[in-house]
Design an enzyme around this catalytic site. Structure first.
Site, PDB file in Angstrom:
ATOM      1  N   TYR B  35       0.841  -1.208   0.000  1.00 54.70           N
ATOM      2  CA  TYR B  35       0.000   0.000   0.000  1.00 54.70           C
ATOM      3  C   TYR B  35       0.864   1.241   0.000  1.00 54.70           C
ATOM      4  O   TYR B  35       2.065   1.183   0.272  1.00 54.70           O
ATOM      5  CB  TYR B  35      -0.976  -0.014   1.183  1.00 54.70           C
ATOM      6  N   ARG B  54       8.279   3.477  -4.811  1.00 54.64           N
ATOM      7  CA  ARG B  54       8.323   2.565  -3.658  1.00 54.64           C
ATOM      8  C   ARG B  54       7.296   1.450  -3.827  1.00 54.64           C
ATOM      9  O   ARG B  54       7.560   0.287  -3.512  1.00 54.64           O
ATOM     10  CB  ARG B  54       8.089   3.339  -2.358  1.00 54.64           C
ATOM     11  N   LYS B 147       6.543  -1.783   2.032  1.00 54.46           N
ATOM     12  CA  LYS B 147       5.334  -1.224   2.655  1.00 54.46           C
ATOM     13  C   LYS B 147       4.174  -2.172   2.403  1.00 54.46           C
ATOM     14  O   LYS B 147       3.460  -2.039   1.404  1.00 54.46           O
ATOM     15  CB  LYS B 147       5.058   0.177   2.102  1.00 54.46           C
ATOM     16  N   GLU B 179      11.484   3.092  14.427  1.00 55.41           N
ATOM     17  CA  GLU B 179      10.700   4.212  13.908  1.00 55.41           C
ATOM     18  C   GLU B 179       9.427   4.309  14.731  1.00 55.41           C
ATOM     19  O   GLU B 179       9.197   3.497  15.623  1.00 55.41           O
ATOM     20  CB  GLU B 179      10.392   4.037  12.409  1.00 55.41           C
TER      21      GLU B 179
END
Lengths: 289, 289
Positions: B35, B54, B147, B179
């Site tokens: 996504y 990406r 991702k 993160e």
């Protein structure tokens, strides 16, 4: 393996092609879902209490409310509607569509329940001939003790195995075997000891694994539950996997190198006899056993 | 944050409640999906090329074919249909319904594409007042550079944060910050150096992170890309996060302990000014900046 003609989705029994969920379901957006697969042999659900108990634990861990359905009755009804006497019942409980996408979601996550069955011969060619395996780095998340749909690592491991012409993947991290991509891994050392990894957050507490360990101990055999290395795996006399879908699968090669004699070994056959008897199958039915 | 009235699903523009997918979609069964979320400011898609690049990389990594749709045109059309001038466009590409559940699936995984928009004020209270954070063990899988929708760890971290009355979670492993649960984490040391973790499989290569680092360097500021410990985080002068959805969020406390003076600091304000200008927002619009 044939999909049943009727699936269950939140109160409705419908054809597989008629079953539809919202793409806002948290199972789809966040992999926020638990699942179980229960084997059915000779019309009986195998180790169903253990599956229910593990589901309840996973749901608590991922903060989804327990389904209001009577899951046992639902399994039986879905088996009846599909005339399932041998195969698998799949159950997925997701966190459902809780409105606009939000990582946290509401405090109470009301579950969405999806079930289907597959007709399959549980004791077949794989049990007789064994499977070939490749090794794959275990890239899964750290709570593998919970049975969730975060299964992308396993999917990719299976895809890599298929490309290599192998049946399945055995996963490892820091040089130690964790488990196979959808089964627990076992080895038999050269001195005949049965070894499978001890339970922790690093692997799934397999229901078949637990039953096999109990049956072996009841039969007077020793089972060591401990981590074992890739080197130990490679020098093992025998390797097999335990799982709901494939029961006891002899692993006859790893990364193209034969395990032991390159065919299912005597200890694996003994495990199969014990487990197949436990399912209610007469081992004498299988000439190769 | 308001969901748009029209979503996109495999060729159709429909109301959110009308969008339905198969529960056999591999995105639902295996978290087999990529996504992206792209910010829209003043009617413009921000850093869209980087998001597309990406996405392409993630899809290759998880072995899903690239969608045949013109994704840029589709983003614009969905923005038009929803009169979106400020907010987010969400795009999910899953491995689709490939027939009966099978970990490997067919060699070619034809994608299923789902998109929706949310209207939101990107530069609002959070940017002005900052957020509170809790710490959470990073239990994600090992390929966080891709991702994917394997987002259960992040969901659970956000839920834990909410229960603590905090806005978000900062994740860590082996004593080092990885993160935030849906953003990259930054700190400003007591001597004024900006630090964010270097890229690897351990974290997402954030698009906003990359733009912020570039803008800072262009402005003559030094950015250290390296791992930093929880102790460093706790003794930092300032902490902030960067993400598509929350842009630059000052973190004013961690586990209930104030960061620096317990309010957004001067370096964070400088970063916001740079980034908001980059978006095309005049920083003078914001009296607090």
């Amino acid at each position: 393996m044939t999909l049943g003609t009727t699936v269950y989705l939140n109160g409705a029994f419908v054809a597989p092609s008629q079953a539809k969920i919202s793409p806002f379901d948290r199972g789809f957006l966040f992999a926020h879902a638990a699942y179980e697969v229960t084997a059915v042999f000779d019309g009986k659900l195998i180790d169903f209490d253990a599956h229910l108990a593990r589901l309840e634990k996973t749901l608590k861990g991922i903060e989804i409310l327990q389904p209001s359905e009577d899951l046992r009755a639902l399994h039986r009804e879905l088996m009846d509607r599909n005339d399932l006497t041998e195969g698998l019942v799949y159950l997925q409980v997701s966190a459902g569509d809780q409105g606009p996408r939000d990582f946290a979601g509401p405090e109470e996550l009301v579950p969405s329940v999806f079930m289907f069955v597959t007709h399959t011969t549980l004791i077949g060619d794989v049990a007789r001939d064994g499977v070939t395996a490749v090794l794959a780095e275990d890239t899964r998340w750290l709570r593998r003790d919970m049975k969730t749909t975060q299964l992308l690592s396993q999917s990719l491991a299976y895809r890599a195995a298929r490309r290599s012409g192998a049946h399945l993947a055995i996963m490892h991290e820091t040089g130690q075997v964790t488990e196979a991509a959808s089964a627990n891994a076992w080895m038999v050392t050269q001195d005949g000891t049965l070894v499978t990894r001890d339970l922790s957050r690093a692997l799934l507490p397999g229901i078949t694994r637990a039953s096999v360990a109990r049956l072996l101990r009841e039969a007077g055999l020793e089972v060591e539950e401990r981590a074992f290395s890739l080197d130990e795996l490679r020098s093992a006399a025998e390797v097999f996997t335990s799982s709901t879908g494939q029961l006891i699968s002899p692993v006859i090669s790893v990364d193209g190198v034969a395990v032991g004699a390159g065919q299912p070994g005597p200890v694996t056959r003994q495990v199969q006899r014990l487990y197949f008897s436990y399912l209610g199958a007469n081992p004498d039915r299988f000439a190769w056993l």
